[in-house]
Write a protein that holds these residues in place. Structure first.
Motif, mmCIF file in Angstrom:
data_model
loop_
_atom_site.group_PDB
_atom_site.id
_atom_site.type_symbol
_atom_site.label_atom_id
_atom_site.label_comp_id
_atom_site.label_asym_id
_atom_site.label_seq_id
_atom_site.Cartn_x
_atom_site.Cartn_y
_atom_site.Cartn_z
ATOM 1 N N TYR A 153 53.287 40.214 38.208
ATOM 2 C CA TYR A 153 54.009 41.406 37.790
ATOM 3 C C TYR A 153 55.368 41.421 38.484
ATOM 4 C CZ TYR A 153 52.567 43.412 42.293
ATOM 5 O OH TYR A 153 52.360 43.626 43.626
ATOM 6 N N GLY A 154 56.315 42.079 37.839
ATOM 7 C CA GLY A 154 57.665 42.114 38.395
ATOM 8 C C GLY A 154 58.208 40.703 38.572
ATOM 9 N N THR A 155 58.759 40.422 39.756
ATOM 10 C CA THR A 155 59.305 39.092 40.056
ATOM 11 C C THR A 155 58.353 38.264 40.908
ATOM 12 O OG1 THR A 155 60.440 39.978 42.006
ATOM 13 C CG2 THR A 155 61.662 39.970 39.916
ATOM 14 N N ARG A 156 57.124 38.704 41.063
ATOM 15 C CA ARG A 156 56.172 38.013 41.939
ATOM 16 C C ARG A 156 55.599 36.775 41.280
ATOM 17 N NH1 ARG A 156 53.760 41.272 46.291
ATOM 18 N NH2 ARG A 156 54.968 43.189 46.459
ATOM 19 N N ASP A 157 55.248 35.799 42.126
ATOM 20 C CA ASP A 157 54.600 34.585 41.632
ATOM 21 C C ASP A 157 53.177 34.900 41.188
ATOM 22 O OD1 ASP A 157 56.827 33.044 42.231
ATOM 23 O OD2 ASP A 157 56.120 32.605 44.270
ATOM 24 N N PRO A 158 52.624 34.099 40.284
ATOM 25 C CA PRO A 158 51.242 34.331 39.852
ATOM 26 C C PRO A 158 50.264 34.263 41.020
ATOM 27 C CG PRO A 158 52.358 32.844 38.349
ATOM 28 C CD PRO A 158 53.267 33.016 39.535
ATOM 29 N N ALA A 159 49.224 35.085 40.952
ATOM 30 C CA ALA A 159 48.166 35.116 41.968
ATOM 31 C C ALA A 159 46.820 35.130 41.263
ATOM 32 C CB ALA A 159 48.318 36.345 42.860
ATOM 33 N N ASP A 160 45.761 34.834 42.014
ATOM 34 C CA ASP A 160 44.413 34.833 41.435
ATOM 35 C C ASP A 160 44.022 36.240 41.000
ATOM 36 O OD1 ASP A 160 44.091 32.127 41.850
ATOM 37 O OD2 ASP A 160 43.120 32.386 43.806
ATOM 38 N N PHE A 161 43.479 36.347 39.806
ATOM 39 C CA PHE A 161 42.958 37.620 39.326
ATOM 40 C C PHE A 161 41.475 37.747 39.631
ATOM 41 C CE2 PHE A 161 41.551 40.688 36.049
ATOM 42 C CZ PHE A 161 42.455 41.705 36.311
ATOM 43 N N GLY A 162 40.844 36.658 39.946
ATOM 44 C CA GLY A 162 39.415 36.661 40.227
ATOM 45 C C GLY A 162 39.096 35.719 41.361
ATOM 46 N N PRO A 163 37.830 35.332 41.498
ATOM 47 C CA PRO A 163 36.768 35.668 40.545
ATOM 48 C C PRO A 163 36.260 37.101 40.715
ATOM 49 C CG PRO A 163 35.867 34.383 42.349
ATOM 50 C CD PRO A 163 37.344 34.433 42.562
ATOM 51 N N LEU A 164 36.042 37.743 39.594
ATOM 52 C CA LEU A 164 35.393 39.045 39.553
ATOM 53 C C LEU A 164 33.959 38.833 39.068
ATOM 54 C CD1 LEU A 164 38.258 41.058 37.861
ATOM 55 C CD2 LEU A 164 37.402 41.467 40.164
ATOM 56 N N THR A 165 33.014 39.489 39.721
ATOM 57 C CA THR A 165 31.596 39.276 39.431
ATOM 58 C C THR A 165 31.015 40.430 38.617
ATOM 59 O OG1 THR A 165 31.338 38.028 41.489
ATOM 60 C CG2 THR A 165 29.327 38.868 40.462
ATOM 61 N N TYR A 166 30.321 40.091 37.572
ATOM 62 C CA TYR A 166 29.596 41.042 36.715
ATOM 63 C C TYR A 166 28.503 41.691 37.561
ATOM 64 C CZ TYR A 166 27.457 42.210 32.073
ATOM 65 O OH TYR A 166 26.948 42.815 30.940
ATOM 66 N N THR A 167 28.477 43.019 37.648
ATOM 67 C CA THR A 167 27.607 43.692 38.614
ATOM 68 C C THR A 167 26.269 44.130 38.016
ATOM 69 O OG1 THR A 167 28.398 45.949 38.162
ATOM 70 C CG2 THR A 167 29.706 44.598 39.694
ATOM 71 N N ILE A 168 25.323 44.455 38.903
ATOM 72 C CA ILE A 168 23.993 44.876 38.449
ATOM 73 C C ILE A 168 24.037 46.204 37.706
ATOM 74 C CG2 ILE A 168 22.734 43.634 40.243
ATOM 75 C CD1 ILE A 168 22.440 46.309 41.723
ATOM 76 N N GLU A 169 25.101 47.000 37.908
ATOM 77 C CA GLU A 169 25.205 48.269 37.181
ATOM 78 C C GLU A 169 25.239 48.063 35.672
ATOM 79 O OE1 GLU A 169 26.777 49.347 41.275
ATOM 80 O OE2 GLU A 169 26.898 47.616 39.938
#
Length: 319
Positions: A170-186
């Motif tokens: 976002y903005g002028t920032r370099d790309p960063a990791d978006f994950g890993p995001l874990t699918y939860t028990i909920e």
């Protein structure tokens, strides 16, 4: 833009034990005879030394208390992603929708329509996904909000009902990791509109929130503490897909200043109209160390105002 956090996940309890050790020194003095120094002390002839009493045996240590693996009163068993409850997101949802988590504040809500709201340690992201099979990318309406609002870009993949991976910028920032995001028990929990009925609150002295929800999803409540001030709350929390059992709601909140002194002014109304909206879900908080101890329910939601102010909240269901 301001970001407030309430709740969340439970802090570990650390127990420290201190052991006091004592040592005893015995000095004997002898009499008699001349001679050089440095030898053993001389004892009078015919005197038999009395042996020092044997030290008393140390008491056996108390046995450690047995670990409590029973269900904690008031808790419920965990649902299972391998055998989800009928009608739940994990049972009937698509390969991407649901609740995802990463770290302490990394919570993401992905709607059946591709909408996404995600919190980070600093800042939040709001928008929608373009989905092509298991591949995703952000649509142009996606924004990152912290101090200011910037357009967000990013892309990645889903492992169906397991993880969400990718990068973002976002903005002028370099790309960063978006994950890993874990699918939860909920996601394996089947819910209804009645699941949110009751009183929900937290015990944070600096940012306290309590709401009472009726059977139509209408709620009233209050806030307290230095972080948020004194507000009167009202709003609604309703299933994102009415009639379904998927664990995803939409929460709309209106805050009004209820302070009697300026130092307690409601922070949720500053620079905003006091109106917030965003996704919500029933969260599961561990009742103990072991899975067999069960879980308590919480109402967790991530909401924002039209100026980008955000509020991440987790409220425990009260008896």
């Amino acid at each position: 833009m301001k970001q407030k956090t309430v709740g969340g996940c439970p802090k570990p309890l650390w127990i420290a034990a201190t052991v006091l050790a004592a040592s005893v020194g015995v000095t004997a003095c002898g009499g008699g005879g001349g001679g050089g120094g440095g030898g053993m002390p001389m004892l009078p002839m015919g005197v038999v030394p009395t042996p020092a009493p044997a030290p008393a045996p140390s008491p056996a240590p108390a046995p450690a208390p047995a670990e409590n693996r029973d269900a904690v009163p008031g808790s419920e068993p965990s649902p299972s992603l391998s055998a989800p409850q009928a009608g739940s997101t994990a049972a009937v949802g698509n390969d991407s929708e649901g609740i995802y988590a990463a770290g302490v504040r990394g919570l993401a809500f992905v709607g059946a329509d591709g909408s996404i709201a995600r919190s980070f340690t600093v800042g939040t992201l709001w928008g929608s996904l373009k989905l092509t099979g298991l591949d995703w990318s952000f649509n142009p309406d996606t924004e990152f909000s912290f101090l200011s609002v910037s357009q967000a870009t990013g892309s990645g993949t889903f492992a169906p009902k397991k993880t969400m991976n990718g990068t973002y910028a976002y903005g002028t920032r370099d790309p960063a990791d978006f994950g890993p995001l874990t699918y939860t028990i909920e996601n394996a929990l089947a819910v209804s509109q009645a699941s949110v009925v009751g009183t929900w609150s937290n015990n944070d002295s600096s940012l306290g929130v309590t709401v009472q929800v009726d059977d139509k999803g209408v709620f009233t409540g209050t806030t307290s503490g230095a972080e948020v001030g004194q507000c009167t709350l009202s709003g609604t929390v309703a299933l994102a897909q009415p009639g379904s059992a998927k664990n995803m709601y939409e929460l709309k909140l209106k805050a009004v200043n209820a302070a009697t002194a300026s130092k307690d002014d409601c922070e949720l109304t500053l620079a905003t109209a006091g109106s917030y909206v965003g996704p919500a879900a029933i969260g599961l908080v561990p009742a103990g160390v072991f899975e067999s101890n069960g879980y308590f329910r919480s109402l967790m939601f991530l909401i924002r105002s039209n100026t980008g102010a955000t509020l991440l909240v987790g409220l425990r269901k009260q008896p």
